[in-house]
Design a protein around this motif. Structure first.
Motif, mmCIF file in Angstrom:
data_model
loop_
_atom_site.group_PDB
_atom_site.id
_atom_site.type_symbol
_atom_site.label_atom_id
_atom_site.label_comp_id
_atom_site.label_asym_id
_atom_site.label_seq_id
_atom_site.Cartn_x
_atom_site.Cartn_y
_atom_site.Cartn_z
ATOM 1 N N LEU A 151 1.219 -1.193 0.323
ATOM 2 C CA LEU A 151 -0.218 0.105 -0.016
ATOM 3 C C LEU A 151 0.783 1.050 -0.022
ATOM 4 C CD1 LEU A 151 -2.497 -1.057 2.697
ATOM 5 C CD2 LEU A 151 -3.084 -0.551 -0.098
ATOM 6 N N GLN A 152 0.549 1.741 -0.599
ATOM 7 C CA GLN A 152 1.258 3.536 -1.251
ATOM 8 C C GLN A 152 1.121 4.296 0.521
ATOM 9 O OE1 GLN A 152 -0.322 6.849 -2.760
ATOM 10 N NE2 GLN A 152 0.895 8.136 -2.618
ATOM 11 N N VAL A 153 -0.004 4.649 1.450
ATOM 12 C CA VAL A 153 0.226 4.899 2.391
ATOM 13 C C VAL A 153 0.653 4.511 3.883
ATOM 14 C CG1 VAL A 153 -1.666 3.177 3.395
ATOM 15 C CG2 VAL A 153 -1.552 5.792 4.639
ATOM 16 N N LEU A 154 1.544 2.401 3.173
ATOM 17 C CA LEU A 154 2.527 1.455 4.526
ATOM 18 C C LEU A 154 3.868 2.542 3.820
ATOM 19 C CD1 LEU A 154 0.800 -1.589 5.180
ATOM 20 C CD2 LEU A 154 0.070 0.565 6.483
ATOM 21 N N ARG A 155 3.524 2.368 2.408
ATOM 22 C CA ARG A 155 5.264 3.005 1.764
ATOM 23 C C ARG A 155 5.324 4.443 1.861
ATOM 24 N NH1 ARG A 155 3.959 0.560 -3.117
ATOM 25 N NH2 ARG A 155 3.414 3.090 -3.618
ATOM 26 N N TRP A 166 -3.891 14.977 24.147
ATOM 27 C CA TRP A 166 -3.006 15.448 23.506
ATOM 28 C C TRP A 166 -2.944 13.750 22.647
ATOM 29 C CZ3 TRP A 166 -1.423 18.573 26.879
ATOM 30 C CH2 TRP A 166 -1.239 20.102 26.331
ATOM 31 N N ARG A 167 -2.691 12.464 23.276
ATOM 32 C CA ARG A 167 -3.643 11.366 23.812
ATOM 33 C C ARG A 167 -4.463 10.652 22.557
ATOM 34 N NH1 ARG A 167 -2.088 5.753 27.328
ATOM 35 N NH2 ARG A 167 0.065 7.152 26.866
ATOM 36 N N MET A 168 -5.607 11.421 23.226
ATOM 37 C CA MET A 168 -7.192 11.617 22.536
ATOM 38 C C MET A 168 -6.714 12.470 21.142
ATOM 39 S SD MET A 168 -8.866 9.893 24.866
ATOM 40 C CE MET A 168 -7.308 8.935 24.281
ATOM 41 N N LYS A 169 -6.168 13.080 20.985
ATOM 42 C CA LYS A 169 -5.923 14.015 19.657
ATOM 43 C C LYS A 169 -5.258 12.851 18.688
ATOM 44 C CE LYS A 169 -7.195 18.294 18.503
ATOM 45 N NZ LYS A 169 -8.226 18.269 17.886
ATOM 46 N N MET A 170 -4.543 12.302 18.975
ATOM 47 C CA MET A 170 -3.698 11.312 18.252
ATOM 48 C C MET A 170 -5.149 9.952 17.695
ATOM 49 S SD MET A 170 -1.286 9.404 20.727
ATOM 50 C CE MET A 170 0.398 9.038 18.947
ATOM 51 N N PRO A 171 -4.483 10.652 15.893
ATOM 52 C CA PRO A 171 -5.642 9.462 14.989
ATOM 53 C C PRO A 171 -5.138 7.613 14.953
ATOM 54 C CG PRO A 171 -3.938 10.281 13.309
ATOM 55 C CD PRO A 171 -3.311 11.191 15.282
ATOM 56 N N GLU A 172 -5.723 7.230 15.083
ATOM 57 C CA GLU A 172 -5.717 5.398 14.707
ATOM 58 C C GLU A 172 -3.952 5.604 13.493
ATOM 59 O OE1 GLU A 172 -4.618 2.667 15.626
ATOM 60 O OE2 GLU A 172 -7.095 2.324 16.708
ATOM 61 N N THR A 173 -4.125 4.173 14.236
ATOM 62 C CA THR A 173 -2.677 4.150 13.615
ATOM 63 C C THR A 173 -3.081 3.920 12.221
ATOM 64 O OG1 THR A 173 -1.976 1.422 13.404
ATOM 65 C CG2 THR A 173 -1.035 3.915 15.055
ATOM 66 N N ALA A 174 -2.842 4.205 10.445
ATOM 67 C CA ALA A 174 -2.617 3.774 9.239
ATOM 68 C C ALA A 174 -2.671 2.268 9.300
ATOM 69 C CB ALA A 174 -1.875 4.054 8.705
ATOM 70 N N ARG A 175 -1.529 1.718 9.678
ATOM 71 C CA ARG A 175 -1.703 0.100 9.177
ATOM 72 C C ARG A 175 -2.929 -0.489 9.895
ATOM 73 N NH1 ARG A 175 3.958 1.180 9.275
ATOM 74 N NH2 ARG A 175 4.767 -0.103 7.530
ATOM 75 N N TYR A 176 -3.048 -0.003 11.328
ATOM 76 C CA TYR A 176 -4.742 -1.002 12.146
ATOM 77 C C TYR A 176 -5.918 -0.799 11.134
ATOM 78 C CZ TYR A 176 -8.119 -2.383 14.847
ATOM 79 O OH TYR A 176 -9.327 -2.870 15.507
ATOM 80 N N PRO A 202 14.768 -7.382 13.233
ATOM 81 C CA PRO A 202 13.813 -7.288 11.800
ATOM 82 C C PRO A 202 14.697 -5.532 11.746
ATOM 83 C CG PRO A 202 13.214 -6.224 14.711
ATOM 84 C CD PRO A 202 14.124 -7.972 14.581
ATOM 85 N N LYS A 203 16.173 -5.224 12.206
ATOM 86 C CA LYS A 203 16.302 -4.070 11.195
ATOM 87 C C LYS A 203 16.353 -3.432 10.332
ATOM 88 C CE LYS A 203 21.140 -3.918 11.992
ATOM 89 N NZ LYS A 203 21.628 -2.717 10.869
ATOM 90 N N GLY A 204 15.928 -2.400 9.565
ATOM 91 C CA GLY A 204 15.877 -2.327 8.456
ATOM 92 C C GLY A 204 15.146 -2.279 7.363
ATOM 93 N N LYS A 205 13.556 -3.463 7.964
ATOM 94 C CA LYS A 205 13.077 -3.713 7.013
ATOM 95 C C LYS A 205 12.071 -2.818 7.731
ATOM 96 C CE LYS A 205 14.397 -8.725 7.742
ATOM 97 N NZ LYS A 205 14.348 -9.322 8.194
ATOM 98 N N SER A 206 10.873 -3.258 6.903
ATOM 99 C CA SER A 206 9.077 -2.509 6.586
ATOM 100 C C SER A 206 8.552 -3.218 8.380
ATOM 101 C CB SER A 206 8.628 -2.225 5.970
ATOM 102 O OG SER A 206 7.763 -3.352 5.614
ATOM 103 N N LEU A 207 7.662 -3.134 8.425
ATOM 104 C CA LEU A 207 6.872 -3.978 9.431
ATOM 105 C C LEU A 207 6.457 -5.042 8.917
ATOM 106 C CD1 LEU A 207 5.052 -1.625 11.732
ATOM 107 C CD2 LEU A 207 6.943 -3.028 12.240
ATOM 108 N N GLU A 208 5.749 -4.956 7.412
ATOM 109 C CA GLU A 208 5.173 -6.159 6.031
ATOM 110 C C GLU A 208 6.492 -7.393 6.160
ATOM 111 O OE1 GLU A 208 2.432 -3.559 7.597
ATOM 112 O OE2 GLU A 208 4.486 -2.475 6.288
ATOM 113 N N GLU A 209 7.113 -6.568 5.595
ATOM 114 C CA GLU A 209 8.521 -7.544 6.002
ATOM 115 C C GLU A 209 8.594 -8.128 7.420
ATOM 116 O OE1 GLU A 209 10.881 -5.589 3.061
ATOM 117 O OE2 GLU A 209 11.518 -4.783 4.155
#
Length: 528
Positions: A6-10, A232-242, A506-513
């Protein structure tokens, strides 16, 4: 080979470090600041509680908490934390990270204040109430572990992700330091306002009535940092991955991250649907496929965190006894009640300032250069070395001319715990499991750690007692002594080194990798 990325994750993976990342570190990290303050401040005031509620008239020494009560006061929050990690970790994958995030913070604020307001007409009533509120405080703290780690990992880019997650956890060091500083300020103020002689000089006068306020103020201060970051915690948006991978809402994920990163992000709804339908991304936690892909990884994260926390929490909880044995903290009868709090706080503050806090930030600086695996392995190795170096010639270190050397060696075990497994065991579970199971698996790993902490808090409270019955604390049976306890902890650290071999890098890898989330079964077989 990655497919349907996904572009959003990239965009997240290659995003430049910006102000929002630092805001997220502070907001998420302040939860850990509060966690550490609440969990470690109790060890500073535990001796005072014993003096207030269990001193007997005419006794040669001031009162101490009975064994069962002492272990409950220090350990009940750990039990609550363990259950909170499991429950909120699971809930974070079911309801979303953000929805659950505010609940944990509210619990921490309310229960910190309530702990200091513990009431009752007799000692038992006060301490039972204290334990009740500290259990629920721990429950809220437990939820902060998987949620903060997961949120930070899912916001970060792949180049600096380890440093960002470690920085959130490093706020724990400041929390430990702050608990010591607040205890120093409060005890110093009360000692100046209500001067008292030592217990030896005048047992009754050594405990001023106002001392009851000291421990209450210290515990209630834990609510302040959490309350300051609630908005500020309540203002944070949900993560894109979720939002994209679990909730399957590509449009919302793109909108949220466009605001956060100030870039245009395409909503790839068809691609999200294809990823969701992929068979290899639909296995559950208790499936054979999960065991095949991640079973060894989960063993690695749970076992190393379990072993680390046995050593780390037992070191912290009987740190005051070790420092008393070498004379850094005078004998209880030579101090007033509030004066004893001051000296315990001073010793713990110095240890935190010189070793605990620097260790955390060394991890932040080097984790994305050296890697998680090597930092954890080397950390366990040096914890083993320094623990044995303290334990085997323990009688040598107890001599007055060697006490400074002892403190230096003891500080090094804390330094390499924090520039080592205490940080990496928190970081890695947030990176190597699929998004839909990430919070749950982090919660399981963290709960294993708290099981180790409970072993440390309860088991070593008894084990560290002297083998000579006449030298044990009041109400305790003889134990194996501090020297033998430290040798056992050294062996536990050595086993931690071996279990680290099951932890991937996991160093240097995306979460999906790192989680193999973008690799389907056919590609995996072909790659093998």
């Amino acid at each position: 080979m990655a497919r349907d990325e996904l572009q959003v994750l990239r965009t997240l993976d290659v995003a430049k470090v910006q102000f929002y990342h630092f805001t997220a570190i502070v907001v998420a990290g302040m939860g850990f600041f509060t966690d550490a303050y609440d969990l470690f401040s109790i060890s500073i005031v535990a001796k005072l509680l014993g003096r207030i509620y269990y001193t007997k008239a005419g006794a040669p020494k001031p009162g101490t908490l009975p064994p069962g009560i002492s272990s409950s006061v220090t350990g009940v929050a750990l039990v609550g934390t363990l259950l909170g990690q499991l429950f909120f970790g699971w809930l974070g994958d079911k309801m979303g990270r953000k929805k659950v995030y505010g609940i944990t913070l509210i619990m921490m604020i309310v229960c910190s204040v309530a702990s200091g307001l513990s009431f009752g007409g007799e000692p038992k009533g006060v301490l039972v109430t204290l334990c009740f509120f500290r259990f629920w405080l721990g429950f809220g703290i437990g939820g902060d572990y998987p949620l903060s780690a997961t949120i930070m990992s899912e916001y970060a880019n792949k180049k600096t992700r380890g440093a960002f997650i470690a920085a959130v956890f490093a706020m724990q060091g400041f929390g430990i330091l702050f608990s010591g500083i607040i205890s120093l300020i409060v005890s110093s103020a009360f000692e100046h306002a209500y001067p008292a002689p030592s217990y030896k000089a005048n047992p009754a006068a050594s405990l001023v009535p106002q001392a009851d306020y000291v421990w209450r103020i210290v515990l209630m201060f834990g609510a302040l940092p959490a309350a300051l970051t609630f908005y500020w915690r309540m203002k944070m948006p949900e993560t894109a991955r979720y939002t994209a991978l679990v909730a399957k809402n590509a449009k919302q994920a793109a909108q949220d991250m466009a605001k956060v990163l100030n870039v245009e992000v395409e909503a790839e709804e068809e691609k999200v649907a294809r990823i969701a339908d992929r068979k290899s991304n639909n296995f559950g936690l208790f499936s054979r496929e999960f065991v095949r892909r991640h079973g060894l990884h989960l063993f690695g994260t749970t076992s190393t965190w379990f072993l680390l926390d046995i050593a780390f929490y037992s070191q912290n909880l009987f740190q005051k006894d070790v420092l008393s044995n070498i004379g850094w903290i005078p004998k209880a009868e030579t101090m007033s009640a509030v004066g004893e709090v001051f000296r315990i706080a001073r010793a713990q503050t110095l240890i935190a300032l010189c070793s605990t806090v620097p260790g955390y930030w060394f991890t932040v600086a080097f984790i994305d250069k050296i890697g998680r695996f090597w930092i954890q392995l080397v950390g366990f190795f040096f914890m083993t070395v320094f623990m044995f170096a303290i334990a085997i010639p323990y009688d040598h270190w107890k001599k007055s001319e060697h006490r400074i050397g002892f403190v230096v060696m003891y500080a090094f075990t804390f330094f390499f715990a924090n520039f080592g497994p205490n940080a990496t065991t928190f970081v890695v579970p947030a990176e190597i499991f699929p998004a839909r199971l990430r919070s749950t698996c982090h919660g399981i790993s963290a709960a294993a750690g708290k099981a180790g902490a409970i072993v440390g808090a309860y088991g070593f409270l008894y084990a560290s007692q002297s083998t000579d019955k006449t030298k044990t604390d009041a109400g305790y049976p003889p134990g194996i002594g501090i020297k033998a306890s430290l040798i056992v902890l050294g062996c536990i650290n050595a086993i931690g080194m071996l279990c680290t071999l099951a932890v991937p890098e996991p160093k240097g890898k995306s979460l999906e990798e790192a989680s193999q989330e973008n690799v389907d079964e056919a590609e995996e077989v072909q790659g093998a």
